[in-house]
Scaffold this motif. Sequence first.
Motif, PDB file in Angstrom:
ATOM      1  N   LEU A  37       0.825  -1.211   0.000  1.00  0.00           N
ATOM      2  CA  LEU A  37       0.000   0.000   0.000  1.00  0.00           C
ATOM      3  C   LEU A  37       0.857   1.258   0.000  1.00  0.00           C
ATOM      4  N   VAL A  38       1.906   1.249   0.799  1.00  0.00           N
ATOM      5  CA  VAL A  38       2.799   2.408   0.836  1.00  0.00           C
ATOM      6  C   VAL A  38       3.492   2.589  -0.513  1.00  0.00           C
ATOM      7  N   ALA A  39       3.921   1.478  -1.113  1.00  0.00           N
ATOM      8  CA  ALA A  39       4.589   1.557  -2.413  1.00  0.00           C
ATOM      9  C   ALA A  39       3.649   2.102  -3.485  1.00  0.00           C
ATOM     10  N   LEU A  40       2.381   1.692  -3.445  1.00  0.00           N
ATOM     11  CA  LEU A  40       1.412   2.203  -4.415  1.00  0.00           C
ATOM     12  C   LEU A  40       1.190   3.704  -4.229  1.00  0.00           C
ATOM     13  N   GLY A  41       1.153   4.145  -2.992  1.00  0.00           N
ATOM     14  CA  GLY A  41       1.011   5.576  -2.738  1.00  0.00           C
ATOM     15  C   GLY A  41       2.197   6.360  -3.257  1.00  0.00           C
ATOM     16  N   CYS A  42       3.406   5.850  -3.018  1.00  0.00           N
ATOM     17  CA  CYS A  42       4.608   6.528  -3.508  1.00  0.00           C
ATOM     18  C   CYS A  42       4.648   6.532  -5.035  1.00  0.00           C
ATOM     19  N   TRP A  43       4.187   5.435  -5.639  1.00  0.00           N
ATOM     20  CA  TRP A  43       4.164   5.365  -7.104  1.00  0.00           C
ATOM     21  C   TRP A  43       3.213   6.411  -7.677  1.00  0.00           C
ATOM     22  N   GLN A  44       2.057   6.596  -7.047  1.00  0.00           N
ATOM     23  CA  GLN A  44       1.113   7.602  -7.523  1.00  0.00           C
ATOM     24  C   GLN A  44       1.683   9.006  -7.370  1.00  0.00           C
ATOM     25  N   LEU A  45       2.418   9.258  -6.299  1.00  0.00           N
ATOM     26  CA  LEU A  45       3.063  10.567  -6.138  1.00  0.00           C
ATOM     27  C   LEU A  45       4.109  10.785  -7.233  1.00  0.00           C
ATOM     28  N   ALA A  46       4.857   9.725  -7.561  1.00  0.00           N
ATOM     29  CA  ALA A  46       5.843   9.843  -8.639  1.00  0.00           C
ATOM     30  C   ALA A  46       5.160  10.110  -9.974  1.00  0.00           C
ATOM     31  N   TRP A 211      -7.453  17.933 -27.711  1.00  0.00           N
ATOM     32  CA  TRP A 211      -6.854  16.785 -27.038  1.00  0.00           C
ATOM     33  C   TRP A 211      -6.298  17.186 -25.673  1.00  0.00           C
ATOM     34  N   PRO A 212      -6.545  16.383 -24.650  1.00  0.00           N
ATOM     35  CA  PRO A 212      -5.845  16.626 -23.383  1.00  0.00           C
ATOM     36  C   PRO A 212      -4.400  16.168 -23.493  1.00  0.00           C
ATOM     37  N   VAL A 213      -3.502  16.872 -22.820  1.00  0.00           N
ATOM     38  CA  VAL A 213      -2.092  16.479 -22.848  1.00  0.00           C
ATOM     39  C   VAL A 213      -1.895  15.174 -22.091  1.00  0.00           C
ATOM     40  N   VAL A 214      -2.585  15.020 -20.963  1.00  0.00           N
ATOM     41  CA  VAL A 214      -2.494  13.790 -20.176  1.00  0.00           C
ATOM     42  C   VAL A 214      -3.907  13.284 -19.911  1.00  0.00           C
ATOM     43  N   ALA A 215      -4.055  11.977 -19.887  1.00  0.00           N
ATOM     44  CA  ALA A 215      -5.368  11.390 -19.642  1.00  0.00           C
ATOM     45  C   ALA A 215      -5.771  11.494 -18.175  1.00  0.00           C
ATOM     46  N   VAL A 216      -4.791  11.371 -17.286  1.00  0.00           N
ATOM     47  CA  VAL A 216      -5.044  11.459 -15.846  1.00  0.00           C
ATOM     48  C   VAL A 216      -4.242  12.638 -15.305  1.00  0.00           C
ATOM     49  N   SER A 217      -4.911  13.570 -14.658  1.00  0.00           N
ATOM     50  CA  SER A 217      -4.258  14.785 -14.178  1.00  0.00           C
ATOM     51  C   SER A 217      -3.373  14.498 -12.966  1.00  0.00           C
ATOM     52  N   PRO A 218      -2.387  15.378 -12.689  1.00  0.00           N
ATOM     53  CA  PRO A 218      -1.575  15.205 -11.478  1.00  0.00           C
ATOM     54  C   PRO A 218      -2.418  15.214 -10.216  1.00  0.00           C
ATOM     55  N   GLU A 219      -3.486  16.007 -10.192  1.00  0.00           N
ATOM     56  CA  GLU A 219      -4.339  16.058  -9.001  1.00  0.00           C
ATOM     57  C   GLU A 219      -5.005  14.718  -8.730  1.00  0.00           C
ATOM     58  N   ARG A 220      -5.409  14.028  -9.787  1.00  0.00           N
ATOM     59  CA  ARG A 220      -6.023  12.710  -9.586  1.00  0.00           C
ATOM     60  C   ARG A 220      -5.004  11.712  -9.069  1.00  0.00           C
ATOM     61  N   THR A 222      -2.452  12.445  -7.233  1.00  0.00           N
ATOM     62  CA  THR A 222      -2.250  12.788  -5.825  1.00  0.00           C
ATOM     63  C   THR A 222      -3.404  12.268  -4.977  1.00  0.00           C
ATOM     64  N   GLY A 223      -4.615  12.390  -5.505  1.00  0.00           N
ATOM     65  CA  GLY A 223      -5.771  11.851  -4.785  1.00  0.00           C
ATOM     66  C   GLY A 223      -5.678  10.350  -4.597  1.00  0.00           C
ATOM     67  N   TYR A 224      -5.230   9.644  -5.631  1.00  0.00           N
ATOM     68  CA  TYR A 224      -5.047   8.192  -5.500  1.00  0.00           C
ATOM     69  C   TYR A 224      -3.979   7.878  -4.444  1.00  0.00           C
ATOM     70  N   ALA A 225      -2.913   8.676  -4.417  1.00  0.00           N
ATOM     71  CA  ALA A 225      -1.867   8.454  -3.419  1.00  0.00           C
ATOM     72  C   ALA A 225      -2.411   8.617  -2.010  1.00  0.00           C
ATOM     73  N   ALA A 230      -4.011   6.394   3.102  1.00  0.00           N
ATOM     74  CA  ALA A 230      -5.086   6.274   4.093  1.00  0.00           C
ATOM     75  C   ALA A 230      -5.389   4.805   4.378  1.00  0.00           C
ATOM     76  N   MET A 231      -5.384   3.998   3.342  1.00  0.00           N
ATOM     77  CA  MET A 231      -5.625   2.561   3.543  1.00  0.00           C
ATOM     78  C   MET A 231      -4.499   1.929   4.356  1.00  0.00           C
ATOM     79  N   SER A 232      -3.263   2.347   4.090  1.00  0.00           N
ATOM     80  CA  SER A 232      -2.150   1.796   4.869  1.00  0.00           C
ATOM     81  C   SER A 232      -2.235   2.248   6.321  1.00  0.00           C
ATOM     82  N   GLY A 233      -2.633   3.502   6.550  1.00  0.00           N
ATOM     83  CA  GLY A 233      -2.801   3.975   7.927  1.00  0.00           C
ATOM     84  C   GLY A 233      -3.919   3.250   8.643  1.00  0.00           C
ATOM     85  N   ALA A 234      -5.036   3.007   7.930  1.00  0.00           N
ATOM     86  CA  ALA A 234      -6.148   2.278   8.533  1.00  0.00           C
ATOM     87  C   ALA A 234      -5.751   0.848   8.871  1.00  0.00           C
TER      88      ALA A 234
END
Length: 260
Positions: A37-46, A211-220, A222-225, A230-234
């Motif tokens: 879970l932590v690795a997935l969060g870090c990957w989304q931040l990257a 056309w959008p430059v990216v399909a998924v925005s940086p904000e999304r 970050t939200g996934y991260a 949150a899941m890892s903390g829970a």
Amino acid sequence: MQYSQHAIGDRAPRGLAAAFRPGLAPTLVVLALLPLLVALGCWQLARASEKRAMLATADARREATPIPAAQLDALRDDPAYVRVRLQGRFDAEHSLLLDNRTRDGVAGVEVLQPFHDNASGLWLLVNRGWVAWTNRRQPPAIATPAQDLLLDAWVYVAPAGGLQLSDKPSQGWPKLITRVEPAAIWSAVGRDGLPLELRLEPGDAAFDSNWPVVAVSPERHTGYAVQWFAMSGALLGLYLYLGIRRARENARHEPQPDPR
């Protein structure tokens, strides 16, 4: 009053083992899931950081003055989002329809056609934009200007990875494709063109070119991260709660030492 060494040892606090007893199975589950879970969060931040850099590069390059098509060959190492000035005409006989493209819930295709640039003599693969295609029994109506055009476009480089569907060989034109492979397209057309896809800017000969430059925005991302963290903390909080609760329950059921 005297106490034996054995009695004193029984009554001495046992530290963490007495206050926290999570059990083997919950510990193994946490050891397996928490790093993931932590690795997935870090990957989304990257990924969010990568998308911000991509957007910054796209904004800078798409505000620059268009370059002549003759200079494209020198930019093969990093051509993404470079604006290009084109002057020539489309080859209306060899159209390609990039399938599985939707806009606002409407099914459609993107129209790609070879374009001959008069100044450089190069053949370029130009994406004219999106058109609706709701009736699959009939090909979409595509009007192609016959005269020479002065157009601005920008180089699109598809992101690496992702699921790619194989195109079925088809006879005749226009050809329906599910991915853009310039080398294969030029082979089918029978011409020696640059292995790049250019996307038209709004203007003459362009369809829906928003056309959008990216399909998924940086904000999304970050939200996934935040969700993964949150899941890892829970998970960690639940693990600590159950471990403490189990330790207290075990303490209530253990026989108390004789104080005498």
